[in-house]
Design an enzyme around this catalytic site. Structure first.
Site, PDB file in Angstrom:
ATOM      1  N   TYR A   1      39.339  61.057  41.808  1.00 58.07           N
ATOM      2  CA  TYR A   1      38.015  61.688  41.913  1.00 58.07           C
ATOM      3  C   TYR A   1      37.235  61.260  40.668  1.00 58.07           C
ATOM      4  O   TYR A   1      36.802  62.074  39.865  1.00 58.07           O
ATOM      5  CB  TYR A   1      38.125  63.213  41.955  1.00 58.07           C
ATOM      6  CG  TYR A   1      38.741  63.801  43.199  1.00 58.07           C
ATOM      7  CD1 TYR A   1      39.049  63.022  44.317  1.00 58.07           C
ATOM      8  CD2 TYR A   1      39.017  65.160  43.280  1.00 58.07           C
ATOM      9  CE1 TYR A   1      39.610  63.577  45.457  1.00 58.07           C
ATOM     10  CE2 TYR A   1      39.579  65.725  44.412  1.00 58.07           C
ATOM     11  CZ  TYR A   1      39.877  64.931  45.501  1.00 58.07           C
ATOM     12  OH  TYR A   1      40.436  65.502  46.619  1.00 58.07           O
TER      13      TYR A   1
HETATM   14  P1  FDA Z   1      37.948  50.860  45.443  1.00 57.06           P
HETATM   15  O1  FDA Z   1      38.076  49.572  46.146  1.00 57.06           O
HETATM   16  O2  FDA Z   1      36.571  51.302  45.066  1.00 57.06           O
HETATM   17  O3  FDA Z   1      38.900  50.856  44.185  1.00 57.06           O
HETATM   18  C1  FDA Z   1      39.041  51.946  43.281  1.00 57.06           C
HETATM   19  C2  FDA Z   1      39.527  51.436  41.916  1.00 57.06           C
HETATM   20  O4  FDA Z   1      40.759  50.739  42.077  1.00 57.06           O
HETATM   21  C3  FDA Z   1      38.572  50.440  41.273  1.00 57.06           C
HETATM   22  O5  FDA Z   1      38.704  50.544  39.864  1.00 57.06           O
HETATM   23  C4  FDA Z   1      39.125  49.112  41.738  1.00 57.06           C
HETATM   24  O6  FDA Z   1      38.764  48.024  40.916  1.00 57.06           O
HETATM   25  C5  FDA Z   1      40.619  49.360  41.715  1.00 57.06           C
HETATM   26  N1  FDA Z   1      41.374  48.566  42.694  1.00 57.06           N
HETATM   27  C6  FDA Z   1      41.096  48.416  44.016  1.00 57.06           C
HETATM   28  N2  FDA Z   1      42.034  47.634  44.588  1.00 57.06           N
HETATM   29  C7  FDA Z   1      42.912  47.299  43.627  1.00 57.06           C
HETATM   30  C8  FDA Z   1      44.091  46.501  43.609  1.00 57.06           C
HETATM   31  N3  FDA Z   1      44.549  45.910  44.709  1.00 57.06           N
HETATM   32  N4  FDA Z   1      44.753  46.341  42.435  1.00 57.06           N
HETATM   33  C9  FDA Z   1      44.300  46.934  41.299  1.00 57.06           C
HETATM   34  N5  FDA Z   1      43.172  47.693  41.257  1.00 57.06           N
HETATM   35  C10 FDA Z   1      42.496  47.881  42.415  1.00 57.06           C
HETATM   36  N6  FDA Z   1      41.490  60.597  47.503  1.00 57.06           N
HETATM   37  C11 FDA Z   1      42.634  61.230  47.809  1.00 57.06           C
HETATM   38  O7  FDA Z   1      43.586  61.192  47.023  1.00 57.06           O
HETATM   39  N7  FDA Z   1      42.763  61.887  48.996  1.00 57.06           N
HETATM   40  C12 FDA Z   1      41.768  61.913  49.923  1.00 57.06           C
HETATM   41  O8  FDA Z   1      41.935  62.505  50.985  1.00 57.06           O
HETATM   42  C13 FDA Z   1      40.541  61.258  49.612  1.00 57.06           C
HETATM   43  N8  FDA Z   1      39.500  61.258  50.488  1.00 57.06           N
HETATM   44  C14 FDA Z   1      38.363  60.508  50.222  1.00 57.06           C
HETATM   45  C15 FDA Z   1      37.335  60.427  51.174  1.00 57.06           C
HETATM   46  C16 FDA Z   1      36.196  59.675  50.913  1.00 57.06           C
HETATM   47  C17 FDA Z   1      35.097  59.600  51.951  1.00 57.06           C
HETATM   48  C18 FDA Z   1      36.070  58.994  49.672  1.00 57.06           C
HETATM   49  C19 FDA Z   1      34.818  58.190  49.362  1.00 57.06           C
HETATM   50  C20 FDA Z   1      37.102  59.055  48.744  1.00 57.06           C
HETATM   51  C21 FDA Z   1      38.252  59.805  48.996  1.00 57.06           C
HETATM   52  N9  FDA Z   1      39.302  59.885  48.071  1.00 57.06           N
HETATM   53  C22 FDA Z   1      40.444  60.582  48.387  1.00 57.06           C
HETATM   54  C23 FDA Z   1      39.223  59.176  46.790  1.00 57.06           C
HETATM   55  C24 FDA Z   1      39.932  57.820  46.880  1.00 57.06           C
HETATM   56  O9  FDA Z   1      41.328  57.993  46.896  1.00 57.06           O
HETATM   57  C25 FDA Z   1      39.579  56.967  45.654  1.00 57.06           C
HETATM   58  O10 FDA Z   1      38.202  56.767  45.598  1.00 57.06           O
HETATM   59  C26 FDA Z   1      40.325  55.632  45.689  1.00 57.06           C
HETATM   60  O11 FDA Z   1      40.353  55.069  44.403  1.00 57.06           O
HETATM   61  C27 FDA Z   1      39.677  54.687  46.661  1.00 57.06           C
HETATM   62  O12 FDA Z   1      40.389  53.515  46.829  1.00 57.06           O
HETATM   63  P2  FDA Z   1      39.611  52.239  47.411  1.00 57.06           P
HETATM   64  O13 FDA Z   1      40.542  51.116  47.439  1.00 57.06           O
HETATM   65  O14 FDA Z   1      38.892  52.615  48.650  1.00 57.06           O
HETATM   66  O15 FDA Z   1      38.483  52.083  46.296  1.00 57.06           O
END
Ligand code: FDA
Length: 508
Positions: free
Chosen positions: A452
């Site tokens: 978050y």
């Molecule tokens: P994103 O791609 O934006 O990456 C997040 C971070 O991780 C960035 O710093 C990125 O550079 C880095 N990163 C991405 N891929 C990587 C990789 N392969 N290796 C190293 N670093 C990497 N959380 C939760 O625990 N339970 C939940 O139920 C929810 N629900 C939820 C709903 C909605 C609508 C949103 C917008 C968000 C959530 N979240 C959540 C929060 C979510 O877990 C958190 O935002 C995650 O970091 C998102 O991961 P993404 O890969 O989508 O994000």
């Protein structure tokens, strides 16, 4: 121009330059904007003054990652890795220095081995793809990850990740058994070759600090064929404050099969049209209605849960339902760009952990803040802890919020239209509410959940940031695990190539 040199470098480093060039986007490409915007969830980070990447690379092969890291370093460009793009502060696609986005959209195979109960998932996959591929093979197997299906497995698991099964099986990070990882020197490492310290750090230490996780090997867990979802809403007149007050001291003791939540939001009273607050008590329970009803009657009779409040379904259907897609085809889980109907276009997220029940007076003050005009599209959710979270040691992974927490608070201050005055009003409300809550929540440090992400709690400088300065936000997310994370960072990426506003700093 740095990015011209960077592009030239990429073409020299690749052995398939004509096919690689199709995976690279600059503002000169007509599809640059659609690629960039494809997974931007929070429209606060899609305005004309949001800094944009010079280049977006969408690798299909490991050599593309190696070339991109090599050329970014050589030409002084920062990289941001984007999996699902859900970062609450947009850190996967916004930076205040010249930068390149490595978007994992084309790197997302999911390979489920039901017999051995494991899955290898490339980190561009979204949770929905993983859940769908598991459900395709068995409706009684699942993965212990987050609720909304467009979340990327890259960022989510890197930051811990919790969902419907976390009180039974722990965080998503607790369920990682191996990983494929690329470091700043382009080396490809697995659990054995990276060693247990780095393997520990990447399962909860937050994305974007150590390198890029290319794939996770995940443990697949059992769920019953039938689960039960319920929601019971109570207004102030229906004793919402008394019920929330009671919930606080009993929910963390519910069986591990429960996922108890309370969502608070304002509504217009049907009696006089004035704003009032409704508290919605809910759970997905791993079992049938007949098993749930006596349990609730025994543990929380005041709520008056009845059969009509409950719905039986499969676990995979509960994932859809909990994110606002009830009764939709399972194929929605494969849709990467769809927005949840229960989210506003603009929002600011904050979190807290609660160790002692908040007094009725304290709750009253929170409810009263929710009736402000600025909170009209805001939701505050309490997620009960307890269950296995009490039994996993704080240092098992970097995610430290284990025993001793009654529940976590998710503050989602939302708004529907953006303009400067509007967004300032909502941000002020979010920050004011966070200050109001200080006496009632964890202290020294005031704990927060890395997934978050909230830059208000502290951030790194654009240049050098000391360990002491970073500890201000670092200890809130990781408590005593922060120091070990900084040691791992020093060892794997001493020059701090992988950095952002809340990346772990090296110790120098
Ligand atoms: P994103 O791609 O934006 O990456 C997040 C971070 O991780 C960035 O710093 C990125 O550079 C880095 N990163 C991405 N891929 C990587 C990789 N392969 N290796 C190293 N670093 C990497 N959380 C939760 O625990 N339970 C939940 O139920 C929810 N629900 C939820 C709903 C909605 C609508 C949103 C917008 C968000 C959530 N979240 C959540 C929060 C979510 O877990 C958190 O935002 C995650 O970091 C998102 O991961 P993404 O890969 O989508 O994000």
């Amino acid at each position: 121009l740095p990015h011209q040199n960077f592009l030239h470098c990429l073409s020299l480093r690749s052995n398939d330059s004509s096919s690689f060039s199709k995976l690279i986007f600059t503002p000169a490409n007509s599809s640059y904007e659609s690629v960039l915007e494809s997974t931007i969830r929070n429209l606060r980070f899609n305005s004309t003054d949001t800094p944009k990447p010079l280049v977006i690379v969408t690798p299909t092969q490991i050599s593309h990652f190696q070339a991109t890291i090599y050329c970014s370093r050589k030409h002084g460009l920062q990289t941001r890795t984007r999996s699902g793009g859900h970062d609450y502060e947009g850190l996967s696609f916004v930076a205040h220095v010249p930068f390149v986005v490595i978007d994992l959209v084309n790197f997302r195979s999911v390979d489920v081995d039901v017999e051995n109960r494991v899955a290898w998932v490339q980190t561009g996959a979204i949770l929905g793809e993983l859940y769908y591929r598991i459900a395709e093979k068995s409706k009684t197997l699942a993965f212990a990850g987050g609720v909304f299906h467009t979340i990327g497995v890259g960022g989510h698991i890197s930051g811990g990740g919790f969902g419907l099964l976390f009180r039974k099986y722990g965080t998503a990070g607790d369920n990682v058994i191996d990983a494929q990882f690329i470091d700043v020197n382009g080396r490809i490492l697995d659990r054995k070759s990276m060693g247990e310290d780095l393997f520990w750090a990447i399962r909860g230490g937050g994305g974007g600090s150590f390198g890029i996780v290319l794939a996770w090997k995940l443990s697949i867990v059992s769920v019953p064929a039938i689960v039960t979802e319920f929601t019971v809403s109570r207004t102030l007149e229906q004793k919402a404050i008394e019920l929330v007050h009671r919930w606080q001291s009993i929910a963390h003791d519910f069986p591990d099969e429960m996922y108890p939540t309370v969502a608070l939001r304002s509504i217009n009273s049907t009696q006089d049209g004035r704003k009032t607050v409704v508290a919605s008590f809910g759970s997905v329970f791993l079992g049938t209605i007949d098993e749930l009803l006596p349990l609730m009657q025994d543990r929380f009779p005041e709520l008056g849960l009845s059969r009509q409040d409950c719905n039986e379904m499969s676990w995979i259907e509960s994932i859809l339902s909990e994110s606002g897609f009830s009764n939709q085809p399972l194929e929605i889980l494969l849709n990467r760009t769809i927005r949840t109907p229960i989210s506003t276009p603009y929002y600011k997220i904050k979190s807290d952990y609660v160790k002692e029940p908040i007094s009725k007076t304290g709750l009253k003050g929170l409810f009263s803040r929710l009736t402000d005009e600025a909170a009209a599209s805001t939701t505050i959710v309490f997620f009960a802890y307890g269950g296995i979270m009490d039994r996993i040691p704080e240092d098992a992974t970097p995610f430290p919020h284990r025993a001793g927490n009654l529940y976590k608070i998710f503050y989602n201050t939302g708004w529907l239209e953006e303009n400067k005055v509007n967004s300032e009003t909502h941000l002020d409300w979010a920050r004011g509410t966070y200050s109001y809550m200080a006496p009632f929540v964890s202290k020294s440090p005031r704990e927060a959940y890395i997934n978050y992400r909230d830059l208000d709690i502290g951030s790194n400088n654009l240049g050098y940031t000391s360990y002491e300065q970073a500890s201000i936000w670092g200890r809130k997310y990781f408590k005593d695990n922060f120091e070990r994370l900084a040691h791992v960072k020093t060892w794997i990426d001493q020059e701090n190539f992988f950095n952002h506003e809340q990346s772990i700093p090296p110790l120098y």
